[in-house]
Each structure stands twice: as C-alpha cells, then as structure tokens.
Design an enzyme around this catalytic site. Structure first.
Site, mmCIF file in Angstrom:
data_model
loop_
_atom_site.group_PDB
_atom_site.id
_atom_site.type_symbol
_atom_site.label_atom_id
_atom_site.label_comp_id
_atom_site.label_asym_id
_atom_site.label_seq_id
_atom_site.Cartn_x
_atom_site.Cartn_y
_atom_site.Cartn_z
ATOM 1 C CB ALA A 15 -16.967 10.673 29.683
ATOM 2 N NE ARG A 17 -25.830 7.298 32.605
ATOM 3 C CZ ARG A 17 -26.036 7.193 33.922
ATOM 4 N NH1 ARG A 17 -26.851 8.030 34.544
ATOM 5 N NH2 ARG A 17 -25.426 6.258 34.628
ATOM 6 C CG ASP A 65 -16.368 -1.838 36.968
ATOM 7 O OD1 ASP A 65 -16.022 -0.800 37.548
ATOM 8 O OD2 ASP A 65 -16.927 -2.788 37.541
ATOM 9 C CB VAL A 66 -12.939 3.102 36.582
ATOM 10 C CG1 VAL A 66 -12.992 3.767 35.225
ATOM 11 C CG2 VAL A 66 -14.075 3.570 37.484
ATOM 12 C CG ASN A 92 -17.263 12.493 35.655
ATOM 13 O OD1 ASN A 92 -17.729 13.421 36.321
ATOM 14 N ND2 ASN A 92 -18.043 11.655 34.967
ATOM 15 C CB SER A 144 -18.998 15.273 46.335
ATOM 16 O OG SER A 144 -20.207 15.748 46.906
ATOM 17 C CE1 TYR A 157 -21.155 10.266 45.261
ATOM 18 C CE2 TYR A 157 -21.441 12.127 46.753
ATOM 19 C CZ TYR A 157 -21.258 11.634 45.470
ATOM 20 O OH TYR A 157 -21.173 12.508 44.412
HETATM 21 P P1 NAP Z 1 -24.398 10.246 36.581
HETATM 22 O O1 NAP Z 1 -25.247 11.124 35.738
HETATM 23 O O2 NAP Z 1 -25.016 9.186 37.410
HETATM 24 O O3 NAP Z 1 -23.268 9.602 35.640
HETATM 25 C C1 NAP Z 1 -22.300 8.739 36.192
HETATM 26 C C2 NAP Z 1 -21.361 8.257 35.116
HETATM 27 O O4 NAP Z 1 -20.428 7.338 35.736
HETATM 28 C C3 NAP Z 1 -22.071 7.502 34.006
HETATM 29 O O5 NAP Z 1 -21.528 7.879 32.755
HETATM 30 C C4 NAP Z 1 -21.724 6.039 34.299
HETATM 31 O O6 NAP Z 1 -21.598 5.240 33.136
HETATM 32 C C5 NAP Z 1 -20.368 6.153 34.943
HETATM 33 N N1 NAP Z 1 -20.033 4.991 35.757
HETATM 34 C C6 NAP Z 1 -20.726 4.464 36.798
HETATM 35 N N2 NAP Z 1 -20.084 3.379 37.275
HETATM 36 C C7 NAP Z 1 -18.964 3.231 36.526
HETATM 37 C C8 NAP Z 1 -17.898 2.304 36.530
HETATM 38 N N3 NAP Z 1 -17.826 1.289 37.399
HETATM 39 N N4 NAP Z 1 -16.892 2.445 35.593
HETATM 40 C C9 NAP Z 1 -16.937 3.449 34.699
HETATM 41 N N5 NAP Z 1 -17.932 4.357 34.640
HETATM 42 C C10 NAP Z 1 -18.926 4.249 35.552
HETATM 43 O O7 NAP Z 1 -23.521 11.107 37.597
HETATM 44 P P2 NAP Z 1 -23.103 12.656 37.602
HETATM 45 O O8 NAP Z 1 -24.059 13.364 38.450
HETATM 46 O O9 NAP Z 1 -22.806 13.123 36.228
HETATM 47 O O10 NAP Z 1 -21.749 12.539 38.451
HETATM 48 C C11 NAP Z 1 -20.466 12.542 37.848
HETATM 49 C C12 NAP Z 1 -19.428 12.658 38.961
HETATM 50 O O11 NAP Z 1 -19.658 13.868 39.693
HETATM 51 C C13 NAP Z 1 -19.493 11.530 39.984
HETATM 52 O O12 NAP Z 1 -18.204 11.217 40.439
HETATM 53 C C14 NAP Z 1 -20.308 12.136 41.108
HETATM 54 O O13 NAP Z 1 -20.060 11.527 42.337
HETATM 55 C C15 NAP Z 1 -19.800 13.561 41.064
HETATM 56 N N6 NAP Z 1 -20.703 14.537 41.692
HETATM 57 C C16 NAP Z 1 -21.970 14.746 41.215
HETATM 58 C C17 NAP Z 1 -22.771 15.694 41.822
HETATM 59 C C18 NAP Z 1 -24.154 16.006 41.340
HETATM 60 O O14 NAP Z 1 -24.837 16.808 41.990
HETATM 61 N N7 NAP Z 1 -24.625 15.446 40.253
HETATM 62 C C19 NAP Z 1 -22.300 16.403 42.927
HETATM 63 C C20 NAP Z 1 -21.013 16.167 43.384
HETATM 64 C C21 NAP Z 1 -20.219 15.237 42.753
HETATM 65 P P3 NAP Z 1 -22.887 4.563 32.397
HETATM 66 O O15 NAP Z 1 -23.719 5.709 31.900
HETATM 67 O O16 NAP Z 1 -22.304 3.765 31.292
HETATM 68 O O17 NAP Z 1 -23.597 3.771 33.432
#
Ligand code: NAP
Length: 249
Positions: A15, A17, A65-66, A92, A144, A157
């Site tokens: 949560a 970023r 790490d979830v 998320n 997604s 993915y």
């Molecule tokens: P993001 O900016 O890359 O942020 C991902 C977040 O997940 C970061 O806070 C990261 O933590 C955390 N994370 C990664 N690995 C983890 C782990 N093993 N345990 C706990 N936390 C972990 O991604 P986002 O674009 O905001 O995406 C958020 C969600 O929406 C994801 O599930 C993604 O698949 C989904 N989504 C995104 C989009 C899009 O267009 N952006 C579209 C569809 C779905 P750290 O910062 O500490 O590394």
C-alpha cells in the site's frame, strides 16, 4: 472528512505506492484505522504514514512479503494487536514479470503467482478467521482486465489475476452467511510505476483502445474500493468491477 468508516480497521497490502497508496489515503479520509503493508520501500512507507497523520488519520506500517504465510499472518494479526479489530481487507500487493511464453522462466511464472495469487489466499484466509468471529467483513481483491481478456507477454500475470477472480467468487459463496462480502476490481491501465515501464509505442497502442482516451488514475480505483467497503455496498458480493475507461467494452 467523510465519516463512513469511522472506527473500522482496514488492512491494505502493498500500500505505499501506486494504487495501494491511493486506497490507503481514500480510506483514511473515510476515517478508517489502517494497517499499511509494504515489502521493500521503507521511504515511501514513512512518507505515506506522515501524510495520513497530516489528514488526522491513524496507521501502522507493517513490513512483510505476502507470498510467505508467516509474513501474511503477521500483517493480518497486527490489526488486532494495534486496533483490536479487523473489518476490511484489500488484497492489492502485486508484481509483474512480463515475457513471451517460450522465453518465460519457471521462476518468472511462479513468483508472480506467489505474490499475486498465493498472497491473496494467505491474507484472506487469516483475515476471514477473524471476520467470521465478528460476523462482519469487507474484502476487495485487486485483479486486472488482463485476468479477464488475457494479454500477450503476460501469461503469468493473467493467470494470477484470473485466479483471483475464481478465488473471489468461491470465497464470496463460502463467507456470505457470515456477512462477509468479497469482491474484485479489474483495473485497466492505471498510471503507476507498473505501467510507467511501458514504452511510448506500447502506451500509444493501448491508448488507442481506450474510449475515454486516457489512462486511469489510482484515485479512480480507490473510489471504487471505498464504495465496496462502505455500507452502501452491503448487498454486493462475488462481483468483478472493471475500471478501464471502456477498454474492454
Ligand atoms: P506498483 O506501483 O508496482 O506497486 C506495487 C505494490 O505492491 C508496492 O507497494 C509493493 O511494495 C507491493 N509489493 C510487491 N511485492 C510485494 C510482496 N511480496 N508483499 C507485499 N507487498 C508487495 O503497482 P500498482 O500499479 O499500484 O498495482 C497495484 C495492484 O493493482 C497490483 O495488484 C496490480 O497487479 C494491480 N493492477 C495494476 C494496474 C495498473 O495499470 N497499474 C492494472 C491492473 C491491475 P514496495 O513498494 O514495498 O515494493
């Protein structure tokens, strides 16, 4: 500030970023107490925690790490330790490791399944145990559009996000009698670090498929989460909501 979630506790994974951060800020504005999970980015975590304090909100940062059951349990358990209750879970946390199928290594596939799908399973399992006792819970899983339509170069993915949809519907059926709703959101292309990795050429091709003519904002996903965890959505469960500017019409 709206007071719709006053006194409730929400756990949000990944949560600090992008979309997760926007969800945290939205639920803080609704006066929920927050457990904010992150994995690596401590600086972003501290920045968000200051921002929430400025809004007059309460949050606790929990590194973990979830994809690891012990970490997921620690994250969920911290809601009881800090706020003595758990009402809302937003799964998320997510990663991508894009590659064409023939080039995809096994660990690229399994890492994405581990964080996105197994992480959702672990957190939901531990949270639902607490929510069942309280006869109340609101769970939102971030899937997604790629989990619905598929996408070349994202077989890992897409499999994880399609898995989240099947998981959401199954768990909604299991937990409904305990007044726990479970829904999924399927965002299209939202402006975050994840989509910033795309080349200008890729971005242009995607934009041409979006009737609203722009990428989405994290806040636009956060607004749907806020609705789904509010009393206004009490009779909605097992559903998947696309937020994609019409891309998959
Ligand atoms: P993001 O900016 O890359 O942020 C991902 C977040 O997940 C970061 O806070 C990261 O933590 C955390 N994370 C990664 N690995 C983890 C782990 N093993 N345990 C706990 N936390 C972990 O991604 P986002 O674009 O905001 O995406 C958020 C969600 O929406 C994801 O599930 C993604 O698949 C989904 N989504 C995104 C989009 C899009 O267009 N952006 C579209 C569809 C779905 P750290 O910062 O500490 O590394």
């Amino acid at each position: 500030m709206s007071s719709a979630l006053t006194g409730q506790t929400a756990v949000i994974t990944g949560a600090v970023r992008g979309i997760g951060r926007a969800i945290a800020l939205r639920l803080a504005k609704s006066e929920a107490n927050l457990i904010i999970n992150y994995y690596q980015n401590e600086a972003a975590a501290l920045d968000l925690s200051r921002k929430i304090a400025d809004l007059g909100g309460h949050c606790v940062l929990v590194r973990g790490d979830v994809s690891h059951p012990d970490d997921a349990q620690k994250v969920i358990q911290s809601s009881l330790e800090n706020f003595n209750r758990l009402d809302i879970l937003v799964n998320n946390a997510g990663i991508n490791r894009d590659n064409l199928l023939l080039r995809m290594k096994e660990d690229e596939f399994s890492q994405v399944i581990a964080v996105n799908l197994l992480g959702t399973f672990h957190c939901t399992k531990y949270a639902s145990k607490i929510m069942m006792k309280g006869r109340y819970g609101r769970i939102v899983n971030i899937s997604s559009v790629v989990g619905i339509a598929g996408n070349a170069g994202q077989a890992n993915y897409a499999a994880s996000k399609a898995g989240i949809i099947g998981f959401t519907k199954s768990v909604a059926k299991e937990l409904g009698t305990r007044n726990i709703t479970v829904n999924a959101i399927a965002p299209g292309y939202i402006k975050t670090d994840m989509t910033n990795q795309l080349s200008d050429d890729q971005k242009g091709k995607i934009l041409s498929r979006i009737p609203l003519g722009r990428f989405g904002l994290p806040e636009e996903v956060a607004n749907m989460v806020n609705f789904l965890v509010s009393d206004e959505a009490n009779y909605i469960t097992g559903q998947v909501f696309r937020i994609d500017g019409g891309m998959e019409i």
